[in-house]
Design a protein around this motif. Structure first.
Motif, PDB file in Angstrom:
ATOM      1  N   ASP A 173      -2.929  -0.789  -3.490  1.00 60.76           N
ATOM      2  CA  ASP A 173      -3.862   0.317  -3.298  1.00 60.76           C
ATOM      3  C   ASP A 173      -3.122   1.573  -2.857  1.00 60.76           C
ATOM      4  OD1 ASP A 173      -5.978  -1.342  -3.971  1.00 60.76           O
ATOM      5  OD2 ASP A 173      -6.244  -2.017  -1.900  1.00 60.76           O
ATOM      6  N   ASN A 226      -9.956   0.491   3.687  1.00 64.85           N
ATOM      7  CA  ASN A 226      -9.302  -0.356   2.699  1.00 64.85           C
ATOM      8  C   ASN A 226      -9.127  -1.776   3.206  1.00 64.85           C
ATOM      9  OD1 ASN A 226      -8.094  -0.360   0.023  1.00 64.85           O
ATOM     10  ND2 ASN A 226      -6.148  -0.750   1.044  1.00 64.85           N
ATOM     11  N   THR A 271       0.843  -1.195   0.000  1.00 61.13           N
ATOM     12  CA  THR A 271       0.000   0.000   0.000  1.00 61.13           C
ATOM     13  C   THR A 271       0.879   1.246   0.000  1.00 61.13           C
ATOM     14  OG1 THR A 271      -1.666  -1.188   1.313  1.00 61.13           O
ATOM     15  CG2 THR A 271      -1.874   1.212   1.206  1.00 61.13           C
ATOM     16  N   GLN A 274      -6.675  -0.030  -6.216  1.00 59.67           N
ATOM     17  CA  GLN A 274      -7.578   1.094  -6.005  1.00 59.67           C
ATOM     18  C   GLN A 274      -6.763   2.354  -5.741  1.00 59.67           C
ATOM     19  OE1 GLN A 274     -11.054   0.573  -6.108  1.00 59.67           O
ATOM     20  NE2 GLN A 274     -10.497  -1.510  -6.712  1.00 59.67           N
TER      21      GLN A 274
END
Length: 279
Positions: free
Chosen positions: A203, A267, A141, A234
């Protein structure tokens, strides 16, 4: 609990601070753990910065994240803060390698979850975090605060054309006590974060202040558009109203920290639901 540590990068000492997650009670597991493991956030500071951050930006962030159950490691790049070495030596490639060495150290901690590793980068540190994540699949991330998008142009705008010209002509230039060499500027021009976006499939959370006079706020929306063009991962964006580049006011900091933690929580929930749906 917080602990000062030293991480070796060759013969260079990278000084760092490790924040342990706040426990839910004596002898109990930390908040947010999964199977006895906790998520990790590594903080990458910006140009000639330090692990403290302007107005304690990273100190306060690390403590709030630790209170939410995260292991947090913030460190000084070579030549910054308390670390040894010369700033900019080896260029951005060296900063990427230093970040990876820090990840090596953090992932040796037995109760860190290797599947929940985040890099948080501010300003130039945001570009370094992205460039690192594009090379290192251990990063799952990205949290990018006011991230640089065009390293050479953005840093040149900060230091001024005369500083760059002096470095080229005389081999180095003094900027706020730091000796910047032509090789450092050359490394900035060699790296284009936008071109590396597709290599990271995790993400991403983006934040930027609407009153940032150092790094254009428009970069945030450009980053989001490019991240959304990937096949995987995302990307969400938050604009912090009237915040400057270093989120100077207390209100700006609180909103930045809160929005970042809210996104992390959301998330993780999204990933769990998707995992359950797949099963």
């Amino acid at each position: 609990m917080e602990r000062a540590i030293t991480i070796m990068y060759g013969s260079t000492e990278l000084k760092a601070s490790l924040h342990y997650p706040i426990q839910t009670g004596e002898g109990k597991d930390v908040k947010g753990n999964q199977g006895g493991h906790c998520p990790l956030i590594v903080i990458c500071h910006g140009f000639i910065g330090s692990r403290i951050g302007v107005d304690r930006l990273f100190v306060n962030a690390a403590r709030q994240f630790a209170a939410a159950g995260y292991m947090v490691l913030r460190f000084d790049y070579a030549g910054c803060g308390e670390s040894t070495g010369d700033y900019g030596e080896g260029g951005l490639n060296a900063m990427i390698e230093q970040t990876r060495v820090v990840l090596d150290y953090a992932l040796e901690i037995d109760y860190v979850d290797p599947n929940r590793v985040s890099l948080l980068g501010h300003s130039l540190g945001g570009a370094v975090a992205l460039l690192t994540a594009a090379q290192d699949r251990r990063v799952k991330t990205l949290l990018l605060w006011s991230a640089v998008a065009h390293p050479f142009n953005d840093i040149l705008r900060i230091v001024g054309q005369s500083t760059y010209d002096h470095a080229v002509q005389y081999g180095s230039a003094d900027y706020m006590g730091y000796s910047l060499r032509p090789s450092f500027f050359e490394s900035l021009s060699e790296h284009q974060p936008f071109a590396q976006i597709r290599k990271f499939t995790g993400d991403v959370f983006l934040a930027h202040g609407t009153s940032d006079s150092v790094i254009p706020t428009d970069y945030c929306s450009l980053y989001q558009k490019l991240f959304w063009m990937r096949s995987y991962g995302q990307c969400d964006m938050e604009l912090i109203f009237q915040a400057d580049h270093t989120y100077t006011t207390g209100g700006s900091k609180r909103e930045l920290y809160d929005r970042t933690l809210e996104w992390l929580t959301y998330n993780e929930k999204r990933k769990r639901e998707w995992h359950n749906w797949e099963i």
